[in-house]
Motif scaffolding. Structure first.
Motif, PDB file in Angstrom:
ATOM      1  N   SER A 147      -5.880   4.947  61.287  1.00 38.89           N
ATOM      2  CA  SER A 147      -6.104   6.321  61.750  1.00 38.89           C
ATOM      3  C   SER A 147      -5.554   7.323  60.742  1.00 38.89           C
ATOM      4  O   SER A 147      -4.629   7.025  59.989  1.00 38.89           O
ATOM      5  CB  SER A 147      -5.469   6.554  63.121  1.00 38.89           C
ATOM      6  N   VAL A 148      -6.171   8.504  60.769  1.00 40.11           N
ATOM      7  CA  VAL A 148      -5.731   9.628  59.946  1.00 40.11           C
ATOM      8  C   VAL A 148      -5.641  10.831  60.870  1.00 40.11           C
ATOM      9  O   VAL A 148      -6.601  11.182  61.537  1.00 40.11           O
ATOM     10  CB  VAL A 148      -6.745   9.934  58.811  1.00 40.11           C
ATOM     11  N   ARG A 149      -4.431  11.427  60.919  1.00 43.08           N
ATOM     12  CA  ARG A 149      -4.228  12.616  61.767  1.00 43.08           C
ATOM     13  C   ARG A 149      -3.564  13.695  60.923  1.00 43.08           C
ATOM     14  O   ARG A 149      -2.825  13.401  59.996  1.00 43.08           O
ATOM     15  CB  ARG A 149      -3.319  12.290  62.956  1.00 43.08           C
ATOM     16  N   PHE A 150      -3.832  14.919  61.316  1.00 42.71           N
ATOM     17  CA  PHE A 150      -3.154  16.054  60.683  1.00 42.71           C
ATOM     18  C   PHE A 150      -2.435  16.782  61.813  1.00 42.71           C
ATOM     19  O   PHE A 150      -3.051  17.452  62.621  1.00 42.71           O
ATOM     20  CB  PHE A 150      -4.158  16.962  59.970  1.00 42.71           C
ATOM     21  N   VAL A 151      -1.113  16.582  61.862  1.00 44.68           N
ATOM     22  CA  VAL A 151      -0.314  17.127  62.977  1.00 44.68           C
ATOM     23  C   VAL A 151       0.541  18.274  62.497  1.00 44.68           C
ATOM     24  O   VAL A 151       1.128  18.226  61.478  1.00 44.68           O
ATOM     25  CB  VAL A 151       0.609  16.015  63.555  1.00 44.68           C
TER      26      VAL A 151
END
Length: 151
Positions: A147-151
């Motif tokens: 997964s790739v998230r931008f938090v």
């Protein structure tokens, strides 16, 4: 640098200037009162600590003055600075999560991966489902981007 990294460095700078610096100045003054400075270990230790503190203050001021704060929550797409990436090691099946950050805020123990590290460089531009081969000091490793998230 991320907002959290900037805040941490700014807090450290404030601590050094408002607490550490005055404390070491008091320690030097107290050590001076003990007389002969040439054989005064307390004095020399305090001066050495003062030198370290002043050097760290200059370093932090320089880093903070040049820092560009980036909010990862405003980013999207492929892996880049600020991305939080979950990987699975193809060999062991271990799952690890890292956030790609700048050099000054990197801390692998806390999952903050230096942008210049071999793993981060290999991840840049990849997306979920991609495989990544990384040459590490321990040998060649393969990971799958879960997964790739931008938090």
């Amino acid at each position: 640098m991320t907002r959290a990294g900037h805040a941490a460095l700014d807090d450290e700078l404030r601590q050094l200037k408002s607490v550490e610096r005055p404390a070491v100045i008091r320690a030097i003054a107290e050590a001076r009162e003990h007389g002969d400075l040439s054989e005064n270990a307390e004095y020399h230790a305090a001066r050495e600590k003062q030198s370290f503190i002043e050097g760290r203050i200059k370093e932090l001021e320089a880093v903070l003055s040049l820092a560009e704060v980036i909010d990862p929550a405003k980013l999207s797409g492929a892996i880049k600075f600020g991305a939080t990436v979950t990987l699975v090691d193809d060999e062991t099946g271990d799952e690890k999560t890292y956030q790609i950050v700048g050099e000054t805020e990197a801390d692998i123990e806390r999952g903050l991966l230096n942008l210049r590290s071999p793993l981060a460089r290999a991840l840049i531009g990849k997306d979920e489902g991609d495989s990544v081969d990384v040459k590490t000091p321990g040998g060649q490793r393969s990971y799958e981007v879960v997964s790739v998230r931008f938090v």
